[in-house]
Design a protein around this motif. Sequence first.
Motif, PDB file in Angstrom:
ATOM      1  N   ARG A  58       0.841  -1.188   0.000  1.00 35.13           N
ATOM      2  CA  ARG A  58       0.000   0.000   0.000  1.00 35.13           C
ATOM      3  C   ARG A  58       0.880   1.244   0.000  1.00 35.13           C
ATOM      4  NH1 ARG A  58      -4.146  -3.488   3.376  1.00 35.13           N
ATOM      5  NH2 ARG A  58      -5.739  -3.438   1.791  1.00 35.13           N
ATOM      6  N   ILE A  60       0.801   3.779   1.812  1.00 31.20           N
ATOM      7  CA  ILE A  60       1.214   4.271   3.125  1.00 31.20           C
ATOM      8  C   ILE A  60       2.571   3.669   3.489  1.00 31.20           C
ATOM      9  CG2 ILE A  60      -0.103   2.464   4.318  1.00 31.20           C
ATOM     10  CD1 ILE A  60      -0.506   4.389   6.620  1.00 31.20           C
ATOM     11  N   THR A  61       2.753   2.396   3.166  1.00 29.33           N
ATOM     12  CA  THR A  61       4.028   1.738   3.434  1.00 29.33           C
ATOM     13  C   THR A  61       5.111   2.319   2.550  1.00 29.33           C
ATOM     14  OG1 THR A  61       2.752  -0.268   3.788  1.00 29.33           O
ATOM     15  CG2 THR A  61       5.134  -0.502   3.649  1.00 29.33           C
ATOM     16  N   ASN A  63       5.315   5.125   1.368  1.00 30.05           N
ATOM     17  CA  ASN A  63       5.653   6.488   1.787  1.00 30.05           C
ATOM     18  C   ASN A  63       6.640   6.486   2.948  1.00 30.05           C
ATOM     19  OD1 ASN A  63       4.759   9.337   3.239  1.00 30.05           O
ATOM     20  ND2 ASN A  63       4.426   9.343   1.033  1.00 30.05           N
ATOM     21  N   LEU A  64       6.828   5.320   3.565  1.00 24.73           N
ATOM     22  CA  LEU A  64       7.718   5.244   4.719  1.00 24.73           C
ATOM     23  C   LEU A  64       9.029   4.523   4.424  1.00 24.73           C
ATOM     24  CD1 LEU A  64       5.027   4.262   7.383  1.00 24.73           C
ATOM     25  CD2 LEU A  64       6.250   6.423   7.265  1.00 24.73           C
ATOM     26  N   PHE A  95     -11.983   2.124   7.079  1.00 26.59           N
ATOM     27  CA  PHE A  95     -11.862   3.579   7.080  1.00 26.59           C
ATOM     28  C   PHE A  95     -11.857   4.094   8.504  1.00 26.59           C
ATOM     29  CE2 PHE A  95     -12.049   7.761   5.586  1.00 26.59           C
ATOM     30  CZ  PHE A  95     -13.144   8.462   6.092  1.00 26.59           C
ATOM     31  N   ASN A  96     -10.817   4.819   8.871  1.00 25.31           N
ATOM     32  CA  ASN A  96     -10.752   5.389  10.214  1.00 25.31           C
ATOM     33  C   ASN A  96     -10.235   6.813  10.107  1.00 25.31           C
ATOM     34  OD1 ASN A  96      -9.906   6.146  12.872  1.00 25.31           O
ATOM     35  ND2 ASN A  96      -9.911   3.985  13.433  1.00 25.31           N
ATOM     36  N   PHE A  99      -7.466   8.053  12.473  1.00 22.60           N
ATOM     37  CA  PHE A  99      -6.134   7.572  12.112  1.00 22.60           C
ATOM     38  C   PHE A  99      -5.531   8.427  11.011  1.00 22.60           C
ATOM     39  CE2 PHE A  99      -2.673   4.783  11.468  1.00 22.60           C
ATOM     40  CZ  PHE A  99      -2.485   4.685  10.092  1.00 22.60           C
ATOM     41  N   ASN A 102      -4.396  11.810  12.186  1.00 17.86           N
ATOM     42  CA  ASN A 102      -3.177  11.648  12.959  1.00 17.86           C
ATOM     43  C   ASN A 102      -1.961  11.437  12.080  1.00 17.86           C
ATOM     44  OD1 ASN A 102      -1.885  11.233  15.389  1.00 17.86           O
ATOM     45  ND2 ASN A 102      -3.719  10.173  16.108  1.00 17.86           N
ATOM     46  N   PHE A 103      -2.160  10.640  11.050  1.00 21.99           N
ATOM     47  CA  PHE A 103      -1.039  10.267  10.193  1.00 21.99           C
ATOM     48  C   PHE A 103      -0.697  11.358   9.192  1.00 21.99           C
ATOM     49  CE2 PHE A 103       1.799   6.954   9.173  1.00 21.99           C
ATOM     50  CZ  PHE A 103       2.105   7.089   7.837  1.00 21.99           C
ATOM     51  N   LYS A 106       2.545  13.128   9.221  1.00 22.58           N
ATOM     52  CA  LYS A 106       3.747  12.313   9.092  1.00 22.58           C
ATOM     53  C   LYS A 106       3.982  11.893   7.645  1.00 22.58           C
ATOM     54  CE  LYS A 106       2.835  10.778  13.721  1.00 22.58           C
ATOM     55  NZ  LYS A 106       2.380   9.709  14.599  1.00 22.58           N
ATOM     56  N   LEU A 107       3.005  12.232   6.793  1.00 16.38           N
ATOM     57  CA  LEU A 107       3.099  11.899   5.380  1.00 16.38           C
ATOM     58  C   LEU A 107       4.118  12.753   4.664  1.00 16.38           C
ATOM     59  CD1 LEU A 107      -0.431  11.737   3.762  1.00 16.38           C
ATOM     60  CD2 LEU A 107       1.320   9.986   3.766  1.00 16.38           C
ATOM     61  N   ASP A 108       4.817  12.166   3.713  1.00 13.95           N
ATOM     62  CA  ASP A 108       5.610  12.994   2.813  1.00 13.95           C
ATOM     63  C   ASP A 108       4.719  13.238   1.592  1.00 13.95           C
ATOM     64  OD1 ASP A 108       7.305  13.748   0.615  1.00 13.95           O
ATOM     65  OD2 ASP A 108       9.010  13.182   1.862  1.00 13.95           O
ATOM     66  N   HIS A 147      -7.897   8.173   2.136  1.00 14.29           N
ATOM     67  CA  HIS A 147      -7.987   6.782   2.563  1.00 14.29           C
ATOM     68  C   HIS A 147      -7.782   5.844   1.376  1.00 14.29           C
ATOM     69  CE1 HIS A 147      -9.532   3.139   4.465  1.00 14.29           C
ATOM     70  NE2 HIS A 147     -10.329   3.003   3.428  1.00 14.29           N
ATOM     71  N   LEU A 151      -4.485   3.709   1.590  1.00 18.20           N
ATOM     72  CA  LEU A 151      -4.728   2.379   2.135  1.00 18.20           C
ATOM     73  C   LEU A 151      -5.373   1.392   1.187  1.00 18.20           C
ATOM     74  CD1 LEU A 151      -5.954   3.310   5.734  1.00 18.20           C
ATOM     75  CD2 LEU A 151      -3.732   2.483   5.041  1.00 18.20           C
TER      76      LEU A 151
END
Lengths: 185, 479
Positions: A58, A60-61, A63-64, A95-96, A99, A102-103, A106-108, A147, A151
């Motif tokens: 995904r 999100i991963t 991106n990290l 879907f949250n 979350f 919050n995230f 921290k996203l680029d 989302h 995700l």
Amino acid sequence: MKAVARRKSKSRTLSNLRISPRPRNLYVAAHPRSSNADLFFAFLLQSLFVPRYLSMVRLITHNLLTCAVKGCVGSGRNFPLQFKNVQLEIREAEFNPAFLRNFFNKLDWPALISSLRELGDTSLPDTRPELSADENEAQEEFLKLLHRALLELSVKEGEMVCQNCGHVYPIRDGIPNMLLAAHEV
Amino acid sequence: MADNSKPSEAVPLLPYLILFSQSLLSYRLPELDSIALVTNVPLVRPPDELCNLQSACMVVHLRGDEDARKLGSRGVLVKSIYELYGLGKTYDELHIDVQASRSRWAKYVPDASYALDILAPNHSVPRERWAETLKGFGYLSLSGRVDLKNPDVRLVTVEDYPPKAANVGVKAFNDLRFRNVFFGRKVCDGQRDLIKKFDVKKRRYFGNTSMEAEISILMANQALAGPGKLHYDPFAGTGSMLYLSAHFGSYVFGSDLDGRQMRGQAGADRIKHPKAGDGGISAAAESYRLQNRFIDLLTADVTRVGWRRGGILDGIITDPPYGVRAGAKRLGLAPGAVVPPNLKPTSFPPIQDYALPSLASDLLLTAFHLLRPGGRLVYFLPTVNDEYQPTDVPEHPGMRLVANSIQDFGKWARRLITMEKKRDMEGVEEADEEELIAAMRRLKADWEEAEMGKPEAARSVSHQDFRVKYFNRFTPVAR
């Protein structure tokens, strides 16, 4: 519930990328008020869909993840990893909004957008929007798009390549291999 | 991230009785505290020194039934929770106490259907005494009808006996020699049923290293799993801890050096249990309907993943390999090896043994970097009982030890360590990646020196060379 035989997906990759729209997997959670008939029908429906490997990576991963090869750390060019020969899928995720809020910091954002464009997706804007604390409809819409991008878009097969050293991290069955070779450690 | 520091509103607290399971005693208080934290329930319980773990009963104070139900929705060591109407050292004392709290149960007298039960952990009440005991509660004057299956109120008297002495033959001898007797209204059950639901043997995919269900639940509670949180297992293996964290609402990530084990592929026979199905972690997640909370699985060496930044995780929950059933390995050349000049990129990556003390310290460093302040690291540390000292547990200035619970196997034990990243560590996780990797390499070099048997090395920890000790059946080696 007996396992239904899994149909292996046929990969028909074009030269670079292909978005293959697949039916969403239907998993019906039992609602406290659902009758026996509802549950039975849901069970029937579900058995028509074939379980398959969780399709990931995904965004999100992605991106990290940076390249950890010796010499790439600190080069400034080991992030983001570039997608190549990608087979994309939409895979449902819970879907949250809390979350996501919050995230969000921290996203680029530039990396997320460049990856989305690489994958042919234009759902999110180039510039990072402001996320205010109020919960209005526009925010909700944006969070739903975020989302989906973070995700639900997932790369089932393909490669992630470091722009600095060229190391190829292959993705098979949705699982990326981040292991390094002897001279890279 | 709920903030528990709201000023306490002056809500009167009511007494509740928690009936606990009688195994895994040293996990009981840590679990209770963790579930109170994660459900935001202000809990008043006796201090540790006054908690008798041999007794299954504990009186706590809560705001009301709703809070009790919240605790019941998480605690796997909780059997049931009751609103306490009275207690005493004898039935006479109990009856006086219960009558004194009439205002709290009077509302059930007129028309609530009821059932009256007797519970006696560690003992069984002889049949002859049942009727007489229940008659003693006549003053309740309950007017509703009796309904044993589905009553409006289930009133229970709990006789708390000391653990059975080994040579006790006759039940009747011990009867009525309880420490305390309690009386209350049942509010809810705990999560003992989850143990069956997540039973490893019934799981779609499992291996011989899969963590048993009850412990996985405890770990997920210790890690404060919940909706909106992000949890990571760097030694995911067959994914046991991931399912439980996801069950309680967290999004989960897993990684492992061995991708085959996560995928459930055929490979080494010991990876997949012969009775397990196919499909790997994905299939099991789907069978539990938790696949929508599984973010990603990675094939990776936890010490060699290039995370862009830290401070992203709410919890790291894992059972690292001790080198016994699963080889503890990491990327790296064997000492003294040289990289051959024409190595092709598709060659197998070099794997070296990963000594447990290094693994534990690396884990701590990684956790400190990746967790957000307040985030939790929960992991198992195997220890040799004869040699263990509390200082064996690795420390880190930015993390505090929350709990250290033991599961004893005789000569050795495994301890569930819970650490929390201190809350004033904001901003520290954005430390330079290079510095962090350098710090980890330095630490590793220190441990490697110690392992080469240099006499100046610090006293070795009990989990040093754990694998060797395990296969030598923990007989001490004469030095």
